[in-house]
Scaffold this motif. Structure first.
Motif, PDB file in Angstrom:
ATOM      1  N   ALA A  29       0.830  -1.216   0.000  1.00 25.95           N
ATOM      2  CA  ALA A  29       0.000   0.000   0.000  1.00 25.95           C
ATOM      3  C   ALA A  29       0.863   1.263   0.000  1.00 25.95           C
ATOM      4  N   GLY A  30       1.989   1.183  -0.731  1.00 22.21           N
ATOM      5  CA  GLY A  30       2.875   2.341  -0.839  1.00 22.21           C
ATOM      6  C   GLY A  30       3.759   2.571   0.366  1.00 22.21           C
ATOM      7  N   ILE A  31       3.734   1.645   1.337  1.00 19.34           N
ATOM      8  CA  ILE A  31       4.532   1.768   2.561  1.00 19.34           C
ATOM      9  C   ILE A  31       5.590   0.665   2.560  1.00 19.34           C
ATOM     10  N   ASP A  32       6.798   1.014   2.953  1.00 20.93           N
ATOM     11  CA  ASP A  32       7.854   0.010   3.070  1.00 20.93           C
ATOM     12  C   ASP A  32       7.383  -1.140   3.955  1.00 20.93           C
ATOM     13  N   ASN A  33       7.697  -2.379   3.532  1.00 23.54           N
ATOM     14  CA  ASN A  33       7.199  -3.556   4.253  1.00 23.54           C
ATOM     15  C   ASN A  33       7.587  -3.556   5.726  1.00 23.54           C
ATOM     16  N   TYR A  34       8.799  -3.101   6.045  1.00 22.35           N
ATOM     17  CA  TYR A  34       9.218  -3.053   7.447  1.00 22.35           C
ATOM     18  C   TYR A  34       8.332  -2.086   8.239  1.00 22.35           C
ATOM     19  N   ASP A  35       8.097  -0.900   7.649  1.00 19.74           N
ATOM     20  CA  ASP A  35       7.234   0.077   8.315  1.00 19.74           C
ATOM     21  C   ASP A  35       5.795  -0.426   8.390  1.00 19.74           C
ATOM     22  N   PHE A  36       5.349  -1.144   7.354  1.00 20.13           N
ATOM     23  CA  PHE A  36       3.988  -1.669   7.358  1.00 20.13           C
ATOM     24  C   PHE A  36       3.800  -2.707   8.462  1.00 20.13           C
ATOM     25  N   SER A  37       4.824  -3.562   8.658  1.00 19.24           N
ATOM     26  CA  SER A  37       4.730  -4.563   9.726  1.00 19.24           C
ATOM     27  C   SER A  37       4.685  -3.909  11.100  1.00 19.24           C
ATOM     28  N   ARG A  38       5.473  -2.843  11.273  1.00 18.15           N
ATOM     29  CA  ARG A  38       5.425  -2.110  12.541  1.00 18.15           C
ATOM     30  C   ARG A  38       4.058  -1.468  12.739  1.00 18.15           C
ATOM     31  N   LEU A  39       3.460  -0.964  11.643  1.00 16.37           N
ATOM     32  CA  LEU A  39       2.137  -0.344  11.732  1.00 16.37           C
ATOM     33  C   LEU A  39       1.094  -1.357  12.180  1.00 16.37           C
ATOM     34  N   ILE A  40       1.217  -2.582  11.672  1.00 20.17           N
ATOM     35  CA  ILE A  40       0.266  -3.617  12.070  1.00 20.17           C
ATOM     36  C   ILE A  40       0.374  -3.915  13.563  1.00 20.17           C
ATOM     37  N   TRP A  41       1.608  -4.097  14.050  1.00 19.88           N
ATOM     38  CA  TRP A  41       1.790  -4.427  15.467  1.00 19.88           C
ATOM     39  C   TRP A  41       1.354  -3.282  16.368  1.00 19.88           C
ATOM     40  N   LEU A  42       1.742  -2.063  16.004  1.00 19.42           N
ATOM     41  CA  LEU A  42       1.341  -0.918  16.822  1.00 19.42           C
ATOM     42  C   LEU A  42      -0.169  -0.720  16.796  1.00 19.42           C
ATOM     43  N   GLY A  43      -0.769  -0.925  15.613  1.00 22.51           N
ATOM     44  CA  GLY A  43      -2.225  -0.802  15.512  1.00 22.51           C
ATOM     45  C   GLY A  43      -2.938  -1.851  16.334  1.00 22.51           C
ATOM     46  N   THR A  44      -2.411  -3.064  16.320  1.00 20.60           N
ATOM     47  CA  THR A  44      -3.011  -4.141  17.103  1.00 20.60           C
ATOM     48  C   THR A  44      -2.925  -3.862  18.598  1.00 20.60           C
ATOM     49  N   ILE A  45      -1.741  -3.427  19.027  1.00 15.07           N
ATOM     50  CA  ILE A  45      -1.572  -3.082  20.450  1.00 15.07           C
ATOM     51  C   ILE A  45      -2.499  -1.935  20.835  1.00 15.07           C
ATOM     52  N   GLY A  46      -2.567  -0.917  19.975  1.00 17.95           N
ATOM     53  CA  GLY A  46      -3.458   0.216  20.249  1.00 17.95           C
ATOM     54  C   GLY A  46      -4.908  -0.209  20.319  1.00 17.95           C
ATOM     55  N   LEU A  47      -5.305  -1.138  19.427  1.00 17.33           N
ATOM     56  CA  LEU A  47      -6.688  -1.634  19.433  1.00 17.33           C
ATOM     57  C   LEU A  47      -7.006  -2.367  20.727  1.00 17.33           C
ATOM     58  N   VAL A  48      -6.070  -3.230  21.159  1.00 19.27           N
ATOM     59  CA  VAL A  48      -6.297  -3.981  22.409  1.00 19.27           C
ATOM     60  C   VAL A  48      -6.404  -3.040  23.600  1.00 19.27           C
ATOM     61  N   ILE A  49      -5.522  -2.037  23.660  1.00 22.28           N
ATOM     62  CA  ILE A  49      -5.557  -1.084  24.774  1.00 22.28           C
ATOM     63  C   ILE A  49      -6.849  -0.286  24.750  1.00 22.28           C
ATOM     64  N   ALA A  50      -7.246   0.179  23.560  1.00 20.54           N
ATOM     65  CA  ALA A  50      -8.460   1.001  23.446  1.00 20.54           C
ATOM     66  C   ALA A  50      -9.700   0.217  23.856  1.00 20.54           C
ATOM     67  N   VAL A  51      -9.814  -1.024  23.364  1.00 18.11           N
ATOM     68  CA  VAL A  51     -10.978  -1.843  23.712  1.00 18.11           C
ATOM     69  C   VAL A  51     -10.995  -2.145  25.207  1.00 18.11           C
ATOM     70  N   GLY A  52      -9.812  -2.456  25.752  1.00 18.55           N
ATOM     71  CA  GLY A  52      -9.747  -2.737  27.182  1.00 18.55           C
ATOM     72  C   GLY A  52     -10.179  -1.559  28.033  1.00 18.55           C
ATOM     73  N   MET A  53      -9.768  -0.354  27.637  1.00 17.62           N
ATOM     74  CA  MET A  53     -10.139   0.835  28.400  1.00 17.62           C
ATOM     75  C   MET A  53     -11.627   1.138  28.256  1.00 17.62           C
TER      76      MET A  53
END
Length: 234
Positions: A29-53
């Motif tokens: 999606a126009g993003i370097d694969n390394y940066d895209f993988s970090r985006l997935i992990w950070l997004g997942t962590i953010g989603l878990v924290i947001a839902v938990g709160m």
């Protein structure tokens, strides 16, 4: 909880599939694969924290306050890491004022350790040196061919004085002194370390302070004096 788990697994699965599909392209999606993988992990962590709160039942004001506090903690940790060398210098300056001979600054230049010493009240540059892991105070003496330890410092460093023969004369600021040849496992100043370095040990009572001589200093890539400071470069 089961629904959240499935959502998290779905997000990770889709992200992994996209990365595998676009591995040869190098971007997703126009993003370097390394940066895209970090985006997935950070997004997942953010989603878990947001839902938990949100499921904690607390008010939005309390949630916002908690998020702000955690954001400040994260910024402080990031700032501390980014300015770790500057903070290390501040700590070194405080230590140098409390413990004479402690390095005024510890840093790395071009991958090599650098130590800055402050001139002592005596007018000489003194260094807190670790000899075989034992801390001693030594005067940096460019006029001394070898590093010379007092009998007390040598004993503290684990050198057996009873096995030494004090027959070698050396010239010191107090005149001639009898010394014996010995060898250290390690001599270190800050991040500058020398292994298996030969030294001289002065006879008991013959020397008031240990000397860091040219056999150590000449092993450095360089050293210079700037006013009341001496800079040693590994």
């Amino acid at each position: 909880m089961n629904r959240l788990l499935w959502i998290v697994l779905l997000v990770i699965g889709i992200g992994a599939a996209l990365l595998a599909f676009n591995d040869s392209a190098g971007t997703t999606a126009g993003i370097d694969n390394y940066d895209f993988s970090r985006l997935i992990w950070l997004g997942t962590i953010g989603l878990v924290i947001a839902v938990g709160m949100l499921r904690s039942g607390r008010s939005l004001g309390t949630l916002a306050s908690n998020l702000g506090a955690w954001a400040l903690i994260a910024l402080a940790l990031i700032g501390g890491y980014q300015y770790r060398y500057e903070l290390q210098d501040v700590a070194s300056r405080i230590t140098a004022g409390l413990v004479p001979g402690s390095p005024l600054s510890l840093s790395v230049e071009g991958g090599r350790a650098t130590v800055t010493l402050d001139k002592a009240n005596s007018g000489h540059f003194e260094a807190r040196v670790l000899v075989n892991g034992s801390p001693i105070r030594a005067v940096v003496d460019t006029g001394a061919t070898s590093t010379v330890l007092t009998a007390e410092d040598a004993r503290a460093a684990g050198i057996d004085l009873g096995a030494l023969n004090f027959t070698i004369p050396v010239s010191t600021a107090n005149g001639m002194a009898r010394t014996a040849a010995a060898r250290t496992n390690e001599i270190a100043i800050g991040g500058i370390v020398r292994k298996d370095l030969p030294v001289m040990v002065a006879a008991p009572g013959a020397l008031s302070q240990s000397l860091l001589g040219m056999n150590f200093i000449s092993s450095l890539s360089g050293f210079d004096m700037r006013g009341d400071r001496m800079i040693l470069r590994d």
